[in-house]
Design a protein around this motif. Structure first.
Motif, PDB file in Angstrom:
ATOM      1  N   UNK A 174       1.075  -1.286   0.222  1.00  0.00           N
ATOM      2  CA  UNK A 174      -0.152  -0.003   0.069  1.00  0.00           C
ATOM      3  C   UNK A 174       0.862   1.316   0.027  1.00  0.00           C
ATOM      4  N   UNK A 175       1.857   1.144   0.828  1.00  0.00           N
ATOM      5  CA  UNK A 175       2.629   2.425   0.878  1.00  0.00           C
ATOM      6  C   UNK A 175       3.401   2.581  -0.534  1.00  0.00           C
ATOM      7  N   UNK A 176       3.766   1.627  -1.162  1.00  0.00           N
ATOM      8  CA  UNK A 176       4.277   1.551  -2.563  1.00  0.00           C
ATOM      9  C   UNK A 176       3.307   1.960  -3.635  1.00  0.00           C
ATOM     10  N   UNK A 177       2.329   1.559  -3.579  1.00  0.00           N
ATOM     11  CA  UNK A 177       1.414   1.883  -4.545  1.00  0.00           C
ATOM     12  C   UNK A 177       0.955   3.550  -4.485  1.00  0.00           C
ATOM     13  N   UNK A 178       0.872   3.997  -3.235  1.00  0.00           N
ATOM     14  CA  UNK A 178       0.396   5.443  -3.092  1.00  0.00           C
ATOM     15  C   UNK A 178       1.448   6.119  -3.220  1.00  0.00           C
ATOM     16  N   UNK A 179       3.068   5.927  -3.007  1.00  0.00           N
ATOM     17  CA  UNK A 179       4.052   6.708  -3.345  1.00  0.00           C
ATOM     18  C   UNK A 179       4.163   6.710  -4.872  1.00  0.00           C
ATOM     19  N   UNK A 180       3.845   5.687  -5.416  1.00  0.00           N
ATOM     20  CA  UNK A 180       4.005   5.500  -7.193  1.00  0.00           C
ATOM     21  C   UNK A 180       2.867   6.428  -7.680  1.00  0.00           C
ATOM     22  N   UNK A 181       1.721   6.147  -7.312  1.00  0.00           N
ATOM     23  CA  UNK A 181       0.685   6.787  -7.886  1.00  0.00           C
ATOM     24  C   UNK A 181       0.651   8.392  -7.644  1.00  0.00           C
ATOM     25  N   UNK A 239       9.439 -13.129 -12.732  1.00  0.00           N
ATOM     26  CA  UNK A 239      10.397 -12.327 -13.677  1.00  0.00           C
ATOM     27  C   UNK A 239       9.821 -11.061 -14.063  1.00  0.00           C
ATOM     28  N   UNK A 240       8.659 -11.186 -14.897  1.00  0.00           N
ATOM     29  CA  UNK A 240       7.833 -10.102 -15.483  1.00  0.00           C
ATOM     30  C   UNK A 240       7.804  -8.874 -14.584  1.00  0.00           C
ATOM     31  N   UNK A 241       7.609  -9.103 -12.924  1.00  0.00           N
ATOM     32  CA  UNK A 241       7.422  -8.029 -12.098  1.00  0.00           C
ATOM     33  C   UNK A 241       8.926  -7.333 -12.070  1.00  0.00           C
ATOM     34  N   UNK A 242       9.902  -8.332 -12.037  1.00  0.00           N
ATOM     35  CA  UNK A 242      11.088  -7.900 -11.947  1.00  0.00           C
ATOM     36  C   UNK A 242      11.516  -6.939 -13.114  1.00  0.00           C
ATOM     37  N   UNK A 243      11.313  -7.269 -14.405  1.00  0.00           N
ATOM     38  CA  UNK A 243      11.312  -6.474 -15.504  1.00  0.00           C
ATOM     39  C   UNK A 243      10.324  -4.996 -15.523  1.00  0.00           C
ATOM     40  N   UNK A 244       9.241  -5.155 -14.907  1.00  0.00           N
ATOM     41  CA  UNK A 244       8.555  -3.953 -14.766  1.00  0.00           C
ATOM     42  C   UNK A 244       9.104  -3.098 -13.759  1.00  0.00           C
ATOM     43  N   UNK A 245       9.855  -3.598 -12.476  1.00  0.00           N
ATOM     44  CA  UNK A 245      10.463  -2.785 -11.630  1.00  0.00           C
ATOM     45  C   UNK A 245      11.455  -1.780 -12.367  1.00  0.00           C
ATOM     46  N   UNK A 262       0.691   2.516 -14.235  1.00  0.00           N
ATOM     47  CA  UNK A 262       0.291   1.360 -14.888  1.00  0.00           C
ATOM     48  C   UNK A 262       1.310   0.109 -14.663  1.00  0.00           C
ATOM     49  N   UNK A 263       2.795   0.316 -14.710  1.00  0.00           N
ATOM     50  CA  UNK A 263       3.609  -0.729 -14.304  1.00  0.00           C
ATOM     51  C   UNK A 263       3.426  -1.031 -12.915  1.00  0.00           C
ATOM     52  N   UNK A 264       3.189  -0.156 -11.856  1.00  0.00           N
ATOM     53  CA  UNK A 264       3.141  -0.541 -10.298  1.00  0.00           C
ATOM     54  C   UNK A 264       1.965  -1.485 -10.502  1.00  0.00           C
ATOM     55  N   UNK A 265       0.708  -1.101 -10.886  1.00  0.00           N
ATOM     56  CA  UNK A 265      -0.385  -1.928 -10.730  1.00  0.00           C
ATOM     57  C   UNK A 265      -0.275  -3.298 -11.397  1.00  0.00           C
ATOM     58  N   UNK A 266       0.620  -3.222 -12.635  1.00  0.00           N
ATOM     59  CA  UNK A 266       0.713  -4.772 -13.223  1.00  0.00           C
ATOM     60  C   UNK A 266       1.835  -5.313 -12.231  1.00  0.00           C
ATOM     61  N   UNK A 267       2.908  -4.737 -11.599  1.00  0.00           N
ATOM     62  CA  UNK A 267       3.622  -5.496 -10.616  1.00  0.00           C
ATOM     63  C   UNK A 267       2.836  -6.332  -9.498  1.00  0.00           C
ATOM     64  N   UNK A 268       1.860  -5.549  -8.889  1.00  0.00           N
ATOM     65  CA  UNK A 268       1.342  -6.318  -7.981  1.00  0.00           C
ATOM     66  C   UNK A 268       0.406  -7.349  -8.433  1.00  0.00           C
TER      67      UNK A 268
END
Length: 336
Positions: A174-181, A239-245, A262-268
């Motif tokens: 949640x902390x991560x998503x809010x800071x990115x958004x 692996x996909x989540x790491x690439x998105x990072x 979009x990438x942050x949401x896709x990571x989750x």
């Protein structure tokens, strides 16, 4: 029709974790900000969650309705043996929404503003924490309907090392998503660099708590590592989540902040796929070796058919207006 209902259930849970998580994270980001930065952070968080503030709990309601109508055995079991964390989570949702409303719209500004703010902070922390503990208890195999004592039956099945670690991981997400958004609502210059710094700090928090989850699972005898990395789909999702990072860092550097969201949401989403794929169709694992399954513990076919049609028709009315709501706030942001 059963797969349509299951798909809607999984999608609603994912959207609640992503959008509702960003909402809860707004209070977490503000809480962990230094005092001199809090007024600015409050303004940014307010603007970033505005498009989803009124709509995020809709996904939770949809998930609950689907379970209640389509999977009554699962709903009754969870609401019985997990009633304590469920009630605490719901109290947190109500307290947070109430505190947020009075904090921003109270006609009189006095010492109560401080009270509202503290309630907002702690409910923002505790609500996702209990949500994570509920999720952990459903996949850990600690639920024991044959237990004799109240503590074993209703507390230790969710209040344990693995549950606490997943709760902390959920808070970190949640902390991560809010800071990115929030980056898209931040003005250029020092302020944007400040929020980027917070986003990077939240990434570290996610990694540390994620490692803690695997350590807790190993100590508790939960085969989480095998579930995540024991199938090519789980490995591919990680692996996909790491690439998105890596892409996320690039887009932050080039200020392509909508793609960052979009990438942050896709990571989750990838994390949820990796964590749940090998369990499907089971949704609750029991200590005695039994399980509750989305394909076995399902309502009669006619009920599922009506539910599937209701969900599909509901999408026609809900989704266009939701997209329009986000588009309207996006246009307002562009003008500002």
């Amino acid at each position: 029709m059963s797969y349509i209902v299951i798909g809607f259930l999984w999608l609603s849970i994912c959207l609640y974790i992503i959008l509702g998580g960003a909402d809860f994270g707004a209070g977490i980001v503000e809480f962990f900000s230094r005092k001199k930065e809090r007024k600015y952070t409050e303004k940014i968080m307010y603007e970033s969650i505005a498009p989803i503030w009124e709509a995020n709990h809709m996904w939770l309601i949809i998930a609950i309705v689907i379970l209640f109508v389509g999977f009554p055995d699962i709903y009754s079991f969870a609401s019985t043996y997990l009633h304590i964390p469920l009630v605490l989570m719901l109290v947190g949702i109500i307290a947070r929404g109430t505190a947020f409303t009075f904090r921003h719209y109270d006609a009189v500004e006095d010492q109560w503003q401080t009270v509202y703010t503290q309630i907002f902070y702690f409910s923002s922390l505790l609500t996702p924490f209990f949500l994570g503990m509920i999720g952990a208890s459903s996949i850990s195999g600690t639920l024991n309907p044959d237990a004799k004592s109240f503590v074993d039956l209703y507390i230790l099945n969710w209040f344990n090392f693995f549950g606490v670690s997943v709760g902390l991981f959920t808070v970190a997400i949640c902390f991560y998503l809010a800071s990115i958004f929030s980056l898209r609502e931040t003005k250029a210059g020092y302020n944007l660099n400040l929020m980027i710094k917070k986003a990077k700090q939240s990434m570290i928090f996610v990694v540390v708590t994620g490692i803690l989850v695997f350590i807790a699972a190993y100590i508790s005898g939960i085969p989480l590592f095998q579930r995540v990395f024991g199938h090519w789909i789980g490995i591919s999702a990680v692996i996909t989540a790491s690439i998105f990072l890596a892409m996320l860092f690039l887009f932050i550097k080039t200020k392509r902040l909508l793609l960052v969201r979009v990438l942050a949401g896709a990571q989750i989403l990838m994390i949820l796929v990796a964590a749940t794929y090998q369990l499907y169709p089971d949704i609750i694992l029991l200590q005695n070796g039994n399980h509750l399954s989305l394909t076995e513990n399902i309502a009669p076919e006619k009920t599922i058919s009506f539910l599937a049609w209701a969900l599909m028709i509901g999408c026609v009315f809900i989704l266009p207006f939701l997209f329009y709501l986000m588009f309207s706030f996006s246009r307002r942001h562009a003008k500002n």
